[in-house]
Design a protein around this motif. Structure first.
Motif, PDB file in Angstrom:
ATOM      1  N   THR A   1      33.877 -21.881   7.934  1.00 13.65           N
ATOM      2  CA  THR A   1      33.120 -21.744   9.180  1.00 13.65           C
ATOM      3  C   THR A   1      31.626 -21.900   8.935  1.00 13.65           C
ATOM      4  O   THR A   1      30.910 -22.545   9.728  1.00 13.65           O
ATOM      5  CB  THR A   1      33.417 -20.376   9.818  1.00 13.65           C
ATOM      6  OG1 THR A   1      34.831 -20.228   9.995  1.00 13.65           O
ATOM      7  CG2 THR A   1      32.713 -20.239  11.151  1.00 13.65           C
ATOM      8  N   THR A   2      31.165 -21.326   7.827  1.00 10.18           N
ATOM      9  CA  THR A   2      29.736 -21.431   7.495  1.00 10.18           C
ATOM     10  C   THR A   2      29.329 -22.884   7.272  1.00 10.18           C
ATOM     11  O   THR A   2      28.271 -23.329   7.742  1.00 10.18           O
ATOM     12  CB  THR A   2      29.425 -20.598   6.246  1.00 10.18           C
ATOM     13  OG1 THR A   2      29.775 -19.240   6.484  1.00 10.18           O
ATOM     14  CG2 THR A   2      27.951 -20.692   5.886  1.00 10.18           C
ATOM     15  N   LEU A   3      30.157 -23.641   6.548  1.00 11.82           N
ATOM     16  CA  LEU A   3      29.841 -25.046   6.304  1.00 11.82           C
ATOM     17  C   LEU A   3      29.811 -25.842   7.607  1.00 11.82           C
ATOM     18  O   LEU A   3      28.941 -26.710   7.797  1.00 11.82           O
ATOM     19  CB  LEU A   3      30.862 -25.649   5.338  1.00 11.82           C
ATOM     20  CG  LEU A   3      30.768 -25.174   3.876  1.00 11.82           C
ATOM     21  CD1 LEU A   3      31.939 -25.725   3.073  1.00 11.82           C
ATOM     22  CD2 LEU A   3      29.457 -25.618   3.261  1.00 11.82           C
ATOM     23  N   LEU A   4      30.767 -25.562   8.489  1.00 15.23           N
ATOM     24  CA  LEU A   4      30.770 -26.262   9.778  1.00 15.23           C
ATOM     25  C   LEU A   4      29.526 -25.934  10.597  1.00 15.23           C
ATOM     26  O   LEU A   4      28.887 -26.823  11.180  1.00 15.23           O
ATOM     27  CB  LEU A   4      32.029 -25.888  10.566  1.00 15.23           C
ATOM     28  CG  LEU A   4      33.351 -26.437  10.024  1.00 15.23           C
ATOM     29  CD1 LEU A   4      34.524 -25.910  10.847  1.00 15.23           C
ATOM     30  CD2 LEU A   4      33.337 -27.959  10.028  1.00 15.23           C
ATOM     31  N   VAL A   5      29.158 -24.633  10.629  1.00 18.41           N
ATOM     32  CA  VAL A   5      27.966 -24.236  11.382  1.00 18.41           C
ATOM     33  C   VAL A   5      26.712 -24.855  10.767  1.00 18.41           C
ATOM     34  O   VAL A   5      25.837 -25.365  11.476  1.00 18.41           O
ATOM     35  CB  VAL A   5      27.856 -22.704  11.433  1.00 18.41           C
ATOM     36  CG1 VAL A   5      26.527 -22.278  12.036  1.00 18.41           C
ATOM     37  CG2 VAL A   5      29.013 -22.115  12.229  1.00 18.41           C
TER      38      VAL A   5
ATOM     39  N   SER B   1      26.457 -27.601   8.959  1.00 18.68           N
ATOM     40  CA  SER B   1      26.434 -29.046   9.245  1.00 18.68           C
ATOM     41  C   SER B   1      26.051 -29.312  10.698  1.00 18.68           C
ATOM     42  O   SER B   1      25.294 -30.252  10.987  1.00 18.68           O
ATOM     43  CB  SER B   1      27.802 -29.656   8.938  1.00 18.68           C
ATOM     44  OG  SER B   1      28.150 -29.472   7.586  1.00 18.68           O
ATOM     45  N   GLY B   2      26.578 -28.484  11.616  1.00 16.11           N
ATOM     46  CA  GLY B   2      26.217 -28.654  13.025  1.00 16.11           C
ATOM     47  C   GLY B   2      24.741 -28.421  13.274  1.00 16.11           C
ATOM     48  O   GLY B   2      24.090 -29.193  14.005  1.00 16.11           O
ATOM     49  N   VAL B   3      24.197 -27.361  12.664  1.00 18.96           N
ATOM     50  CA  VAL B   3      22.757 -27.089  12.812  1.00 18.96           C
ATOM     51  C   VAL B   3      21.941 -28.230  12.220  1.00 18.96           C
ATOM     52  O   VAL B   3      20.910 -28.646  12.777  1.00 18.96           O
ATOM     53  CB  VAL B   3      22.403 -25.747  12.138  1.00 18.96           C
ATOM     54  CG1 VAL B   3      20.899 -25.551  12.071  1.00 18.96           C
ATOM     55  CG2 VAL B   3      23.049 -24.587  12.896  1.00 18.96           C
TER      56      VAL B   3
ATOM     57  N   VAL C   1      21.935 -31.074  14.704  1.00 17.89           N
ATOM     58  CA  VAL C   1      21.085 -30.755  15.854  1.00 17.89           C
ATOM     59  C   VAL C   1      19.618 -30.929  15.496  1.00 17.89           C
ATOM     60  O   VAL C   1      18.820 -31.472  16.282  1.00 17.89           O
ATOM     61  CB  VAL C   1      21.371 -29.330  16.350  1.00 17.89           C
ATOM     62  CG1 VAL C   1      20.326 -28.899  17.375  1.00 17.89           C
ATOM     63  CG2 VAL C   1      22.768 -29.248  16.950  1.00 17.89           C
ATOM     64  N   LEU C   2      19.244 -30.484  14.298  1.00 15.95           N
ATOM     65  CA  LEU C   2      17.855 -30.634  13.860  1.00 15.95           C
ATOM     66  C   LEU C   2      17.469 -32.101  13.739  1.00 15.95           C
ATOM     67  O   LEU C   2      16.325 -32.483  14.030  1.00 15.95           O
ATOM     68  CB  LEU C   2      17.642 -29.912  12.533  1.00 15.95           C
ATOM     69  CG  LEU C   2      17.648 -28.378  12.590  1.00 15.95           C
ATOM     70  CD1 LEU C   2      17.518 -27.793  11.191  1.00 15.95           C
ATOM     71  CD2 LEU C   2      16.505 -27.877  13.466  1.00 15.95           C
TER      72      LEU C   2
ATOM     73  N   LEU D   1      16.131 -26.025   4.182  1.00 14.93           N
ATOM     74  CA  LEU D   1      15.987 -24.570   4.166  1.00 14.93           C
ATOM     75  C   LEU D   1      17.003 -23.909   5.099  1.00 14.93           C
ATOM     76  O   LEU D   1      17.632 -22.903   4.743  1.00 14.93           O
ATOM     77  CB  LEU D   1      14.563 -24.180   4.566  1.00 14.93           C
ATOM     78  CG  LEU D   1      13.467 -24.409   3.515  1.00 14.93           C
ATOM     79  CD1 LEU D   1      12.118 -23.990   4.059  1.00 14.93           C
ATOM     80  CD2 LEU D   1      13.776 -23.630   2.238  1.00 14.93           C
ATOM     81  N   SER D   2      17.170 -24.464   6.296  1.00 13.51           N
ATOM     82  CA  SER D   2      18.136 -23.881   7.233  1.00 13.51           C
ATOM     83  C   SER D   2      19.558 -24.030   6.707  1.00 13.51           C
ATOM     84  O   SER D   2      20.373 -23.100   6.801  1.00 13.51           O
ATOM     85  CB  SER D   2      18.002 -24.545   8.603  1.00 13.51           C
ATOM     86  OG  SER D   2      18.250 -25.944   8.512  1.00 13.51           O
ATOM     87  N   TYR D   3      19.864 -25.176   6.132  1.00 12.11           N
ATOM     88  CA  TYR D   3      21.224 -25.415   5.633  1.00 12.11           C
ATOM     89  C   TYR D   3      21.583 -24.435   4.520  1.00 12.11           C
ATOM     90  O   TYR D   3      22.617 -23.746   4.566  1.00 12.11           O
ATOM     91  CB  TYR D   3      21.341 -26.861   5.143  1.00 12.11           C
ATOM     92  CG  TYR D   3      22.705 -27.236   4.635  1.00 12.11           C
ATOM     93  CD1 TYR D   3      23.713 -27.621   5.519  1.00 12.11           C
ATOM     94  CD2 TYR D   3      22.995 -27.206   3.282  1.00 12.11           C
ATOM     95  CE1 TYR D   3      24.981 -27.975   5.059  1.00 12.11           C
ATOM     96  CE2 TYR D   3      24.260 -27.545   2.810  1.00 12.11           C
ATOM     97  CZ  TYR D   3      25.243 -27.930   3.696  1.00 12.11           C
ATOM     98  OH  TYR D   3      26.488 -28.261   3.235  1.00 12.11           O
ATOM     99  N   TYR D   4      20.712 -24.344   3.501  1.00  8.28           N
ATOM    100  CA  TYR D   4      21.026 -23.478   2.363  1.00  8.28           C
ATOM    101  C   TYR D   4      20.885 -21.996   2.712  1.00  8.28           C
ATOM    102  O   TYR D   4      21.544 -21.161   2.087  1.00  8.28           O
ATOM    103  CB  TYR D   4      20.149 -23.847   1.165  1.00  8.28           C
ATOM    104  CG  TYR D   4      20.542 -25.165   0.542  1.00  8.28           C
ATOM    105  CD1 TYR D   4      21.705 -25.278  -0.206  1.00  8.28           C
ATOM    106  CD2 TYR D   4      19.768 -26.306   0.717  1.00  8.28           C
ATOM    107  CE1 TYR D   4      22.090 -26.490  -0.772  1.00  8.28           C
ATOM    108  CE2 TYR D   4      20.141 -27.524   0.166  1.00  8.28           C
ATOM    109  CZ  TYR D   4      21.301 -27.601  -0.575  1.00  8.28           C
ATOM    110  OH  TYR D   4      21.681 -28.804  -1.132  1.00  8.28           O
ATOM    111  N   SER D   5      20.074 -21.656   3.687  1.00  6.68           N
ATOM    112  CA  SER D   5      20.003 -20.265   4.135  1.00  6.68           C
ATOM    113  C   SER D   5      21.322 -19.848   4.785  1.00  6.68           C
ATOM    114  O   SER D   5      21.836 -18.742   4.544  1.00  6.68           O
ATOM    115  CB  SER D   5      18.846 -20.083   5.121  1.00  6.68           C
ATOM    116  OG  SER D   5      17.610 -20.348   4.501  1.00  6.68           O
ATOM    117  N   LEU D   6      21.883 -20.740   5.617  1.00 13.06           N
ATOM    118  CA  LEU D   6      23.188 -20.443   6.219  1.00 13.06           C
ATOM    119  C   LEU D   6      24.278 -20.359   5.156  1.00 13.06           C
ATOM    120  O   LEU D   6      25.181 -19.508   5.241  1.00 13.06           O
ATOM    121  CB  LEU D   6      23.535 -21.511   7.256  1.00 13.06           C
ATOM    122  CG  LEU D   6      22.694 -21.496   8.543  1.00 13.06           C
ATOM    123  CD1 LEU D   6      23.022 -22.701   9.416  1.00 13.06           C
ATOM    124  CD2 LEU D   6      22.952 -20.205   9.321  1.00 13.06           C
TER     125      LEU D   6
END
Length: 453
Positions: free
Chosen positions: A178-182, A184-186, A189-190, A210-215
């Protein structure tokens, strides 16, 4: 780009396999760290014990199993298990051997009183010993019974681990998926937002990564909690093992930190043409691990960020314009004033040479056989424009030399006679007396006279 995409997929698969292995290790460790451990006799579960003040649950269970194993081999009939009081604790004794101690904490964890729990454990021990002794007295004797008991113990422990670990692994895997899907989606969107609002590719790259690896980090913490770790304990454990991880992952961490610093300090941006050590080309991507550079001959170079950050960087496109220089050698008999004026006008008329910056013509060197001139001009800093403009400038200089009747430089031509031969002859004849070489007859007479003497 297909090679780069394939390498990226292989790297992602390697990371996924590594993460799965780490999940398995963490899940087993989390189960082992729990407070309860099952006591088994010949592979059959008797009861579960918790950690005491001095012993862990696993060590405590293995000690009880060891004592039961000794009794099974020593007894032919099993006496009744007795429960003896020892202060606030209860001791279970079989044939004068202290099997285990029941503490108030055990009773609290079992949600019952200590006497009831002690009686329950005593009944389980007595029943398990009786069945084990009967098996050894039956078909195959002790050897067959011990072999079968060892196999049953291994299988039962493995099954118990599977039952405990697999649900946690599934929960952790679901969290990470779920985290990977979220993430990738973020990320997508960016990309859309930056494409419409901001044209800065480097800033987009920084925020996206930064957003990807933080998630991803947040997902790892939640997955660790699903495995039985508290986030605080996980962070504490990472702090305690930070020194070991620092040595083991020194290069990876160095590249990661260097990538963050490059994206934050921005010594160059995506699309810039830079020189890093022996590598020169256009920056295509700035990842947290490496910087991707497309060389001018079409090859892709992945330079580790640690090397990029610590190396001398030449950014050819940091400024939109760039100065170019062309060297020209002329002879000493050249009319320099006329040549300089013609060169300035000719170079300034070249397409690509900027009009708002003057063309300069300077004398760099007075050599023994030629005058070296430096023609400077300003043009666009992109390599393609710079190279094409420099080539056109050289062509116009050659045309100007030809129009003025001046010879072009010929490095392989060496002059072995004076440039003005008639003037040199006149000068030599005025400062020297004519030479009168003797005839052949006079020379022979002189030689005869010398021999007669």
């Amino acid at each position: 780009m297909p090679e780069t995409a394939g390498a990226g997929r292989r790297f992602s698969l390697l990371i996924a396999m590594l993460f799965l292995g780490i999940l398995l290790v963490l899940a087993n460790w989390a189960v082992a760290q729990e407070g309860a451990e099952t006591v088994r006799l010949d592979g059959r579960a008797l009861f579960s014990v918790n950690s005491s003040d001095t012993l862990g649950a696993e060590v405590r269970a293995r000690r009880v199993e060891q004592r039961l194993g000794v009794l099974v081999r020593a007894l032919e009939t099993v006496p009744k298990a007795a429960v003896e009081a020892s202060g606030s604790e209860r001791v279970i004794v079989v044939a004068g051997v202290r099997i285990t101690t029941v503490s108030p904490i055990d009773a609290e964890d079992s949600l019952t009183d200590i006497d009831t729990l002690a009686a329950r454990w005593a009944t389980a021990i007595e029943s398990g010993l009786r069945e084990a002794v009967e098996r050894r007295q039956g078909f195959g004797g002790s050897f067959f019974a011990d072999t079968l008991a060892a196999l049953q113990t291994v299988l039962s422990r493995a099954w118990s681990s599977v039952v405990s670990v697999v649900p946690r692994l599934l929960a952790a895997a679901l969290v990470m998926g779920t985290t990977l899907l979220v993430a990738s989606g973020v990320n997508r969107v960016l990309v859309v937002v930056f494409k419409r609002r901001i044209a800065d590719k480097t800033l987009e790259n920084l925020i996206r990564q930064l957003s990807y690896y933080s998630l991803i980090l947040l997902g790892v913490l939640v997955a660790a909690d699903a495995l039985g770790f508290s986030p605080g304990a996980l962070v504490t454990g990472l702090g305690l093992t930070g020194l070991v991880l620092g040595f083991a992952l020194k290069d990876i961490l160095s590249n990661f930190v260097s990538g963050l610093l490059i994206l934050a300090l921005r010594p160059f941006e995506i699309g810039d043409q830079i020189v890093v050590g022996p590598t020169e080309g256009s920056v295509e991507r700035i990842e947290l691990r490496a910087t991707q550079i497309r060389t001018y001959d079409g090859r892709v170079a992945l330079v580790p960020n640690a090397e990029v950050f610590t190396s001398r960087i030449v950014n050819n496109t940091a400024d939109p314009i760039r100065r170019g220089n062309v060297l020209l050698q002329v002879g000493y008999n050249t009319d320099l004033d006329a040549l300089v004026e013609r060169l300035r006008g000719s170079v300034a008329s070249v397409q690509g040479v900027l009009d708002d910056r003057p063309v300069t013509v300077r004398i760099d060197e007075l050599a023994a056989d030629a005058i070296t001139m430096n023609i400077g001009f300003w043009t666009d800093s992109l390599r393609s424009d710079y190279k094409q403009t420099t080539s056109d400038v050289r062509r116009h200089i050659a045309s100007t030399m030809e129009d003025m009747g001046l010879p072009l430089p010929e490095p392989d031509l060496w002059r072995v006679v004076p440039a003005h031969l008639e003037e040199w002859k006149t000068a030599l004849s005025s400062c020297r007396e004519p030479l009168h070489p003797t005839s052949g007859a006079e020379k022979n007479d002189d030689m005869k006279g010398k021999s007669s003497k």
